[in-house]
Design an enzyme around this catalytic site. Sequence first.
Site, PDB file in Angstrom:
ATOM      1  N   LYS A  61      39.572  27.741 121.612  1.00  0.00           N
ATOM      2  CA  LYS A  61      40.135  27.650 120.265  1.00  0.00           C
ATOM      3  C   LYS A  61      41.625  27.305 120.361  1.00  0.00           C
ATOM      4  O   LYS A  61      42.248  27.539 121.401  1.00  0.00           O
ATOM      5  CB  LYS A  61      39.955  29.002 119.552  1.00  0.00           C
ATOM      6  CG  LYS A  61      38.512  29.276 119.166  1.00  0.00           C
ATOM      7  CD  LYS A  61      38.372  30.581 118.439  1.00  0.00           C
ATOM      8  CE  LYS A  61      38.396  30.362 116.946  1.00  0.00           C
ATOM      9  NZ  LYS A  61      37.900  31.544 116.200  1.00  0.00           N
TER      10      LYS A  61
ATOM     11  N   SER B  59      44.054  28.861 119.483  1.00  0.00           N
ATOM     12  CA  SER B  59      44.818  30.060 119.879  1.00  0.00           C
ATOM     13  C   SER B  59      44.839  30.247 121.395  1.00  0.00           C
ATOM     14  O   SER B  59      45.646  31.004 121.924  1.00  0.00           O
ATOM     15  CB  SER B  59      44.178  31.307 119.264  1.00  0.00           C
ATOM     16  OG  SER B  59      42.861  31.492 119.761  1.00  0.00           O
TER      17      SER B  59
ATOM     18  N   GLU C 247      25.317  39.225 117.528  1.00  0.00           N
ATOM     19  CA  GLU C 247      26.258  38.253 118.122  1.00  0.00           C
ATOM     20  C   GLU C 247      26.471  38.648 119.578  1.00  0.00           C
ATOM     21  O   GLU C 247      26.751  39.806 119.874  1.00  0.00           O
ATOM     22  CB  GLU C 247      27.604  38.250 117.395  1.00  0.00           C
ATOM     23  CG  GLU C 247      28.532  37.194 118.008  1.00  0.00           C
ATOM     24  CD  GLU C 247      29.980  37.295 117.559  1.00  0.00           C
ATOM     25  OE1 GLU C 247      30.458  36.379 116.901  1.00  0.00           O
ATOM     26  OE2 GLU C 247      30.637  38.296 117.903  1.00  0.00           O
TER      27      GLU C 247
ATOM     28  N   ALA D 272      41.831  37.921 125.986  1.00  0.00           N
ATOM     29  CA  ALA D 272      41.386  38.166 124.599  1.00  0.00           C
ATOM     30  C   ALA D 272      41.703  39.591 124.154  1.00  0.00           C
ATOM     31  O   ALA D 272      42.125  39.809 123.015  1.00  0.00           O
ATOM     32  CB  ALA D 272      39.895  37.899 124.486  1.00  0.00           C
TER      33      ALA D 272
ATOM     34  N   HIS E 103      44.357  40.270 121.176  1.00  0.00           N
ATOM     35  CA  HIS E 103      43.861  40.990 119.991  1.00  0.00           C
ATOM     36  C   HIS E 103      44.776  42.178 119.689  1.00  0.00           C
ATOM     37  O   HIS E 103      45.157  42.415 118.540  1.00  0.00           O
ATOM     38  CB  HIS E 103      42.427  41.457 120.262  1.00  0.00           C
ATOM     39  CG  HIS E 103      41.732  41.989 119.047  1.00  0.00           C
ATOM     40  ND1 HIS E 103      41.801  43.309 118.699  1.00  0.00           N
ATOM     41  CD2 HIS E 103      40.973  41.385 118.100  1.00  0.00           C
ATOM     42  CE1 HIS E 103      41.107  43.494 117.584  1.00  0.00           C
ATOM     43  NE2 HIS E 103      40.600  42.335 117.201  1.00  0.00           N
TER      44      HIS E 103
HETATM   45  P1  0O2 Z   1      35.891  41.723 115.885  1.00  0.00           P
HETATM   46  O1  0O2 Z   1      36.674  42.942 115.583  1.00  0.00           O
HETATM   47  O2  0O2 Z   1      35.990  41.323 117.332  1.00  0.00           O
HETATM   48  O3  0O2 Z   1      34.493  41.770 115.393  1.00  0.00           O
HETATM   49  P2  0O2 Z   1      30.706  32.774 112.209  1.00  0.00           P
HETATM   50  O4  0O2 Z   1      30.565  33.399 110.855  1.00  0.00           O
HETATM   51  O5  0O2 Z   1      30.103  33.631 113.299  1.00  0.00           O
HETATM   52  O6  0O2 Z   1      30.219  31.374 112.299  1.00  0.00           O
HETATM   53  P3  0O2 Z   1      33.362  33.553 112.958  1.00  0.00           P
HETATM   54  O7  0O2 Z   1      33.107  34.970 112.568  1.00  0.00           O
HETATM   55  O8  0O2 Z   1      34.705  32.979 112.646  1.00  0.00           O
HETATM   56  O9  0O2 Z   1      32.251  32.590 112.399  1.00  0.00           O
HETATM   57  O10 0O2 Z   1      33.001  33.497 114.481  1.00  0.00           O
HETATM   58  P4  0O2 Z   1      33.712  33.050 115.794  1.00  0.00           P
HETATM   59  O11 0O2 Z   1      34.678  31.935 115.695  1.00  0.00           O
HETATM   60  O12 0O2 Z   1      32.537  32.787 116.690  1.00  0.00           O
HETATM   61  O13 0O2 Z   1      34.584  34.303 116.260  1.00  0.00           O
HETATM   62  C1  0O2 Z   1      34.322  35.624 115.899  1.00  0.00           C
HETATM   63  C2  0O2 Z   1      34.797  36.630 116.936  1.00  0.00           C
HETATM   64  O14 0O2 Z   1      35.316  36.010 118.105  1.00  0.00           O
HETATM   65  C3  0O2 Z   1      35.951  37.487 116.428  1.00  0.00           C
HETATM   66  O15 0O2 Z   1      35.415  38.549 115.684  1.00  0.00           O
HETATM   67  C4  0O2 Z   1      36.603  37.927 117.716  1.00  0.00           C
HETATM   68  O16 0O2 Z   1      35.865  38.977 118.342  1.00  0.00           O
HETATM   69  C5  0O2 Z   1      36.484  36.687 118.566  1.00  0.00           C
HETATM   70  N1  0O2 Z   1      37.625  35.764 118.404  1.00  0.00           N
HETATM   71  C6  0O2 Z   1      37.612  34.576 117.752  1.00  0.00           C
HETATM   72  N2  0O2 Z   1      38.817  33.972 117.831  1.00  0.00           N
HETATM   73  C7  0O2 Z   1      39.623  34.812 118.521  1.00  0.00           C
HETATM   74  C8  0O2 Z   1      41.011  34.726 118.943  1.00  0.00           C
HETATM   75  O17 0O2 Z   1      41.744  33.763 118.667  1.00  0.00           O
HETATM   76  N3  0O2 Z   1      41.468  35.797 119.658  1.00  0.00           N
HETATM   77  C9  0O2 Z   1      40.701  36.882 119.998  1.00  0.00           C
HETATM   78  N4  0O2 Z   1      41.251  37.873 120.712  1.00  0.00           N
HETATM   79  N5  0O2 Z   1      39.395  36.979 119.605  1.00  0.00           N
HETATM   80  C10 0O2 Z   1      38.873  35.953 118.882  1.00  0.00           C
HETATM   81  P5  0O2 Z   1      36.223  39.221 114.506  1.00  0.00           P
HETATM   82  O18 0O2 Z   1      35.276  39.402 113.381  1.00  0.00           O
HETATM   83  O19 0O2 Z   1      37.481  38.476 114.224  1.00  0.00           O
HETATM   84  O20 0O2 Z   1      36.657  40.599 115.054  1.00  0.00           O
END
Ligand code: 0O2
Length: 187
Positions: A106, A108, A133, A145, A149
């Site tokens: 990504k 980021s 997931e 990561a 976070h």
């Molecule tokens: P948490 O607290 O970890 O659950 P989708 O609806 O699945 O198609 P979404 O939710 O944007 O789309 O999914 P994506 O892009 O697959 O990423 C979701 C999860 O990936 C996040 O969950 C994080 O766990 C992780 N993630 C994604 N991008 C980043 C980033 O830039 N940095 C870090 N550290 N983790 C990332 P949540 O719901 O944000 O949080």
Amino acid sequence: MYIYSKALKEMEKKINIIKYDYEYLNKYSSIDHVMSRIKSPESLLNKMKLDNLEFTYSSMINNINDIAGIRIICPLKSDIFTMRKYIEEFNDITVIKEKDYVTHPKPSGYSSYHMIVELPVFVDNNLNNVKVEIQIRSLAMDFWASLEHKIKYKPNGEVNEDLSKELVKCAKEINKLDNKMIKFFRK
Ligand code: 0O2
């Protein structure tokens, strides 16, 4: 949320089978550790707000794919695709969506392999297809990561442009180390 906890237990069982078989056949463990969680109510509400979803149970279960989440941490980057292949081979699992942030990180810097799968869960003889997931990443990717976070969600922790650039640089360096480690293992 019982059904999601049960789905996680079923998924963990399957991952343990993969780990057991793989270790026996290859004398190497392609899984370092596994973590699982049910998304917190606060995080669920935030996501529903961000996605402009109606605040109803059916809207939540139909639109939020990561209520149940499992993370597989592999020693090496190359183990990630091995894991993915093994998961796909379970004939009672349907892969609904995949995102390859390993090949295409990504902006980021975040790198990981994401799968949304659906698996059958029986409660009181009733069949439910439940989404889980699965995030598969290397130890090095997980190091980045987890810290990124923490930095993002620190109280008053604002990630300005300079810090974002530094974090992307770190992710690129970590990726180089991940690639080097694969070579050492092949020697
Ligand atoms: P948490 O607290 O970890 O659950 P989708 O609806 O699945 O198609 P979404 O939710 O944007 O789309 O999914 P994506 O892009 O697959 O990423 C979701 C999860 O990936 C996040 O969950 C994080 O766990 C992780 N993630 C994604 N991008 C980043 C980033 O830039 N940095 C870090 N550290 N983790 C990332 P949540 O719901 O944000 O949080």
